[in-house]
Structures are given as structure tokens and as C-alpha cells.
Write a protein that holds these residues in place. Structure first.
Motif, short mmCIF file in Angstrom:
data_model
loop_
_atom_site.label_atom_id
_atom_site.label_comp_id
_atom_site.label_asym_id
_atom_site.label_seq_id
_atom_site.Cartn_x
_atom_site.Cartn_y
_atom_site.Cartn_z
N ILE A 33 0.88 -1.17 0.00
CA ILE A 33 0.10 0.01 0.09
C ILE A 33 0.83 1.24 -0.03
N LYS A 34 0.84 1.93 -1.13
CA LYS A 34 1.69 3.03 -1.29
C LYS A 34 1.23 4.26 -0.14
N GLY A 35 2.00 4.85 0.60
CA GLY A 35 1.76 5.82 1.36
C GLY A 35 1.44 5.36 2.98
N LEU A 36 1.44 4.13 3.00
CA LEU A 36 0.86 3.65 4.45
C LEU A 36 2.36 3.11 5.26
N LYS A 60 -8.08 6.38 3.02
CA LYS A 60 -8.22 7.21 4.48
C LYS A 60 -7.41 6.67 5.43
N ILE A 61 -6.51 7.22 6.06
CA ILE A 61 -5.88 6.88 7.21
C ILE A 61 -6.71 6.76 8.62
N LEU A 62 -6.97 5.61 9.16
CA LEU A 62 -7.84 5.76 10.40
C LEU A 62 -7.03 5.76 11.59
N GLN A 63 -5.85 5.20 11.59
CA GLN A 63 -4.77 5.51 12.93
C GLN A 63 -3.46 5.52 12.26
N THR A 64 -3.03 6.86 12.74
CA THR A 64 -1.89 7.56 12.34
C THR A 64 -0.65 7.00 13.18
N ALA A 65 0.52 6.80 12.57
CA ALA A 65 1.70 6.13 13.28
C ALA A 65 2.27 7.42 13.89
N LYS A 66 3.04 7.37 15.15
CA LYS A 66 3.79 8.30 15.57
C LYS A 66 5.04 8.87 14.55
N ILE A 67 5.47 7.88 13.76
CA ILE A 67 6.69 8.08 12.95
C ILE A 67 6.09 8.68 11.59
N ARG A 68 5.13 9.07 11.41
CA ARG A 68 4.68 9.98 10.38
C ARG A 68 4.86 11.42 10.69
N LYS A 69 5.49 12.07 10.01
CA LYS A 69 5.52 13.51 10.06
C LYS A 69 4.67 14.28 8.95
N SER A 70 4.13 15.23 9.45
CA SER A 70 3.38 16.12 8.80
C SER A 70 3.95 16.64 7.42
N SER A 71 3.23 16.20 6.25
CA SER A 71 3.93 16.70 5.00
C SER A 71 2.75 16.41 3.92
N ASN A 72 2.86 17.60 3.20
CA ASN A 72 1.92 17.60 2.18
C ASN A 72 2.56 17.08 0.79
N HIS A 82 7.08 11.61 4.09
CA HIS A 82 6.24 11.55 5.16
C HIS A 82 6.69 10.76 6.33
N LEU A 83 7.76 10.12 6.05
CA LEU A 83 8.39 9.35 7.21
C LEU A 83 9.54 10.08 8.07
N GLU A 84 9.32 9.88 9.34
CA GLU A 84 10.23 10.68 10.45
C GLU A 84 11.64 10.60 10.05
N VAL A 85 12.70 11.42 9.81
CA VAL A 85 13.96 11.30 9.19
C VAL A 85 14.98 10.10 9.91
N TYR A 86 14.64 10.05 11.24
CA TYR A 86 15.48 8.90 11.62
C TYR A 86 14.82 7.58 11.29
N GLU A 87 13.41 7.50 11.24
CA GLU A 87 13.00 6.15 10.77
C GLU A 87 13.39 5.97 9.12
N GLN A 88 13.55 7.00 8.52
CA GLN A 88 14.03 6.89 6.85
C GLN A 88 15.71 6.28 6.97
N ILE A 89 16.35 6.68 8.08
CA ILE A 89 17.69 6.13 8.21
C ILE A 89 17.50 4.76 8.68
N LYS A 90 17.00 4.38 9.62
CA LYS A 90 16.60 2.78 9.96
C LYS A 90 16.10 2.14 8.73
N PHE A 91 15.13 2.49 8.03
CA PHE A 91 14.39 1.78 6.63
C PHE A 91 15.85 1.85 5.95
#
Length: 151
Positions: A33-36, A60-72, A82-91
Motif C-alpha cells: 500500500i503506497k503511502g501507508l 483514508k488513514i484511520l490510525q496514524t503512526a507516531k513515525i509519520r511527519k506532517s507533510s503535504n 512523510h516518514l520521520e527522518v530517523y526512521e528513514q535512516i533505519k529503513f
């Protein structure tokens, strides 16, 4: 492949694949799923049904993860913006380790990533394209097209 519209089914993301798509596993099939992001639940749309898996996009996102950053940003060339920077590094570390282990067919010990804490202009995963017309052009494709937007 057949396309099926499934707007009422709720999917829970467990992991990210190498493209940055959310992975949801059910008894029937794995769904990408793209974007989840992991830890999120959403209703999805435009399911493409293949023999062994499905693909979809978030309706529609029903439950948002804490690792999501607000991004349009909905940029196709930066699927994890839309993924928090430190989580991008882990990824990136996880994907690199998995790729090396698959290629080498042995366990790889991975040290921590080096990061300069510069959050501006940083992207862990970006795809750029080069066209060779009269002169070289580098840029990104508009989403779902081969129209090059020069940078």
C-alpha cells in the motif's frame, strides 16, 4: 491482473517493502500500500490483484503512526517524505542489510549509519531520471507518467 475497487476494507500496515510501500498481510494475500506506514490502519482504493499479492493506495488513514511527519508532499520520486527522518535512516539500513545478505547469501553485520543531523534537503530515497535529447536533462517524472520535470 485485475483491478478491483475495495474502499470499505481496512488494512493494517506491518512493515515497509524496498520501495517504501506499506506491507499488510492477511490469510489471502500480501498487500502493498503506497503511502501507508507501519502501525497505521487505513481504508484503501484501487487494488490491483495479482496471483500472489495485491497493490493499493490509501483512501483514508484511520490510525496514524507516531513515525509519520506532517507533510503535504505526494512526490512520486520521494515515497518516504512523510516518514520521520530517523526512521528513514533505519529503513535504509534495513533495506541495505537485507539486500547485501540476499546477494552474498550470508549474514552481514551492519554498523550504525553516519548522519550529520542536517534535516534540510535530506532524502533517504529519491529517484532521478536522465533524458538524452539535444543535451542531458536530469529531473523527476510527474507521478504516473514519463513526463520529465527538469531540476
Amino acid at each position: 491482473m485485475k483491478e478491483v475497487e475495495l474502499m470499505s476494507i481496512i488494512y493494517e500496515c506491518e512493515d515497509l517493502d524496498y520501495r517504501g510501500y506499506g506491507v499488510s498481510k492477511s490469510a489471502e494475500k500480501v498487500t502493498f500500500i503506497k503511502g501507508l506506514l507501519p502501525g497505521e490502519t487505513a481504508t484503501i482504493k484501487n487494488i490491483k490483484d495479482y496471483n500472489n499479492y495485491q497493490e493499493g493506495e490509501v483512501l483514508k488513514i484511520l490510525q496514524t503512526a507516531k513515525i509519520r511527519k506532517s507533510s503535504n508532499d505526494t512526490l512520486d520520486h520521494m515515497p518516504l517524505s512523510h516518514l520521520e527522518v530517523y526512521e528513514q535512516i533505519k529503513f535504509q539500513a534495513k533495506i541495505t542489510k537485507e539486500t547485501l545478505e540476499k546477494s552474498l547469501k550470508k549474514e552481514v553485520i551492519f554498523s550504525s549509519s553516519i548522519f550529520d543531523n542536517n534535516f534540510n534537503y535530506y532524502r533517504n530515497k529519491a529517484t532521478y531520471h536522465v533524458n538524452n535529447d539535444e543535451y542531458l536533462k536530469i529531473g523527476i517524472f510527474q507521478e504516473n507518467s514519463h513526463v520529465l520535470v527538469e531540476i
